[in-house]
Motif scaffolding. Structure first.
Motif, mmCIF file in Angstrom:
data_model
loop_
_atom_site.group_PDB
_atom_site.id
_atom_site.type_symbol
_atom_site.label_atom_id
_atom_site.label_comp_id
_atom_site.label_asym_id
_atom_site.label_seq_id
_atom_site.Cartn_x
_atom_site.Cartn_y
_atom_site.Cartn_z
ATOM 1 N N GLY A 164 0.827 -1.205 0.000
ATOM 2 C CA GLY A 164 0.000 0.000 0.000
ATOM 3 C C GLY A 164 0.857 1.249 0.000
ATOM 4 N N ARG A 165 0.278 2.338 -0.483
ATOM 5 C CA ARG A 165 0.967 3.622 -0.536
ATOM 6 C C ARG A 165 0.029 4.706 -0.025
ATOM 7 N NH1 ARG A 165 5.572 2.669 -3.362
ATOM 8 N NH2 ARG A 165 5.559 0.923 -4.826
ATOM 9 N N ILE A 166 0.546 5.559 0.840
ATOM 10 C CA ILE A 166 -0.231 6.649 1.430
ATOM 11 C C ILE A 166 0.511 7.951 1.171
ATOM 12 C CG2 ILE A 166 -1.119 7.643 3.577
ATOM 13 C CD1 ILE A 166 -1.217 4.752 4.693
ATOM 14 N N ALA A 167 -0.227 8.977 0.750
ATOM 15 C CA ALA A 167 0.348 10.314 0.600
ATOM 16 C C ALA A 167 -0.448 11.284 1.455
ATOM 17 C CB ALA A 167 0.316 10.759 -0.858
ATOM 18 N N THR B 65 4.278 9.004 2.054
ATOM 19 C CA THR B 65 4.931 10.148 1.413
ATOM 20 C C THR B 65 4.297 11.442 1.881
ATOM 21 O OG1 THR B 65 5.416 8.847 -0.580
ATOM 22 C CG2 THR B 65 5.484 11.244 -0.796
ATOM 23 N N LEU B 66 5.110 12.361 2.363
ATOM 24 C CA LEU B 66 4.640 13.707 2.686
ATOM 25 C C LEU B 66 4.879 14.592 1.466
ATOM 26 C CD1 LEU B 66 3.689 15.933 4.694
ATOM 27 C CD2 LEU B 66 6.122 16.250 5.245
ATOM 28 N N VAL B 67 3.838 15.266 1.015
ATOM 29 C CA VAL B 67 3.952 16.181 -0.124
ATOM 30 C C VAL B 67 3.854 17.609 0.410
ATOM 31 C CG1 VAL B 67 2.993 16.864 -2.354
ATOM 32 C CG2 VAL B 67 2.912 14.466 -1.631
ATOM 33 N N ARG C 16 4.214 15.369 -10.297
ATOM 34 C CA ARG C 16 5.362 15.025 -9.445
ATOM 35 C C ARG C 16 4.919 14.250 -8.205
ATOM 36 N NH1 ARG C 16 9.147 20.504 -9.775
ATOM 37 N NH2 ARG C 16 9.338 20.506 -12.050
ATOM 38 N N MET C 17 3.738 14.548 -7.721
ATOM 39 C CA MET C 17 3.221 13.838 -6.553
ATOM 40 C C MET C 17 2.973 12.369 -6.876
ATOM 41 S SD MET C 17 -0.135 14.749 -4.282
ATOM 42 C CE MET C 17 -0.898 13.537 -3.196
ATOM 43 N N MET D 276 4.545 6.739 -6.183
ATOM 44 C CA MET D 276 4.845 5.452 -6.800
ATOM 45 C C MET D 276 6.287 5.012 -6.518
ATOM 46 S SD MET D 276 2.029 4.566 -7.875
ATOM 47 C CE MET D 276 2.688 3.008 -8.443
ATOM 48 N N ALA D 277 7.179 5.976 -6.332
ATOM 49 C CA ALA D 277 8.571 5.650 -6.018
ATOM 50 C C ALA D 277 8.772 5.400 -4.526
ATOM 51 C CB ALA D 277 9.491 6.776 -6.483
ATOM 52 N N GLY D 278 7.735 5.645 -3.717
ATOM 53 C CA GLY D 278 7.838 5.434 -2.281
ATOM 54 C C GLY D 278 8.716 6.442 -1.571
ATOM 55 N N LYS D 279 8.819 7.668 -2.108
ATOM 56 C CA LYS D 279 9.661 8.688 -1.491
ATOM 57 C C LYS D 279 9.097 9.133 -0.150
ATOM 58 C CE LYS D 279 11.783 10.692 -5.629
ATOM 59 N NZ LYS D 279 12.012 11.955 -6.386
ATOM 60 N N ALA D 280 9.991 9.529 0.757
ATOM 61 C CA ALA D 280 9.565 9.993 2.072
ATOM 62 C C ALA D 280 8.923 11.374 1.984
ATOM 63 C CB ALA D 280 10.756 10.029 3.029
#
Length: 248
Positions: free
Chosen positions: A132-135, A178-180, A205-206, A211-215
């Motif tokens: 899972g991915r959360i932003a 990911t924090l945007v 970019r978000m 998708m890249a799992g950036k912090a």
């Protein structure tokens, strides 16, 4: 690209652009917002692009209702990605010295409590599934003590620290957080302030960062320099600069 995506704040500038970018055949979108009319029109646009769309008209200050709806939807059809975009940007009312207590409560509920609680619920469920991915959408303003937007900057600063802690809590469980942190943005036709960028660019970019799992994603990147500038300045000089930004 995973096919089941939640977007809160979908009727807002960034939420709308995210939904339209994601809409395609095979994509299943759950769009949440307070404005049912705007939400319905956006859903029609996304369906026209080939996506399957469900809508949820809900005010996130009703946190109990939001959590029940979220758990119910995720149990029925698990989310692959959650883009928690909803937020408020209220600033100091004209003529006021400080923000009214009711405004502080509203900002805290919408900008911190609701997204943090929703992210915690989903992170726990995603960790069980192993994916899972959360932003969480914060703001570049969270790094600065803005005297005309103490509630906004403060609530988003809390969200930033929470996002980083949640990311560490689920590390190694197949879940990314990911924090945007965007600066000023608007629809391309409405750009007016110096340094303002198109919401489409933020959305693009978000999605890539999630998708890249950036912090964290800071956009535009020059706001990273302003963050370090704020931290390194002597406090008296920093205070003088921030006070000069006070709205008339």
């Amino acid at each position: 690209m995973p096919s089941r995506v939640l977007v809160t704040g979908a009727s807002g500038t960034l939420g709308r652009r995210l939904a339209l970018r994601l809409a395609r055949p095979g994509m299943r979108l759950s769009l949440w917002a307070r404005d049912l009319n705007a939400l319905s029109f956006l859903a029609w646009q996304c369906r026209a692009a080939g996506a399957e769309v469900g809508v949820c008209a809900l005010d996130l200050t009703d946190i109990d209702a939001a959590l029940i709806a979220l758990e119910t939807q995720d149990a029925a059809e698990p989310f692959d990605i959650a883009l928690l975009v909803a937020g408020r940007g209220d600033t100091l009312p004209p003529g006021a010295l400080v923000e009214p207590p009711t405004q502080i409560v509203r900002l805290a509920q919408t900008n911190f409590v609701a997204p943090a609680a929703m992210a915690a619920l989903l992170a726990d469920r995603m960790a069980v599934r192993g994916r899972g991915r959360i932003a969480l959408v914060g703001t570049a303003a969270a790094s600065h003590s803005l005297p005309f937007a103490a509630g906004y900057a403060g609530s988003k600063a809390g969200l930033a620290r929470f996002a980083d802690a949640l990311r560490l809590a689920v590390a190694g469980r197949g879940v990314s957080v990911t924090l945007v942190s965007p600066g000023f943005f608007a629809d391309a036709a409405a750009l007016s302030r110096p340094g303002e960028i198109a919401a489409d660019m933020v959305a693009e970019r978000m999605i890539a960062a999630v998708m890249a799992g950036k912090a964290e994603l800071v956009v535009p990147r020059r706001f990273l320099l302003l963050r370090w500038f704020d931290r390194l300045l002597p406090r008296p000089l920093r205070d003088r600069i921030l006070l000069s930004l006070r709205l008339p």
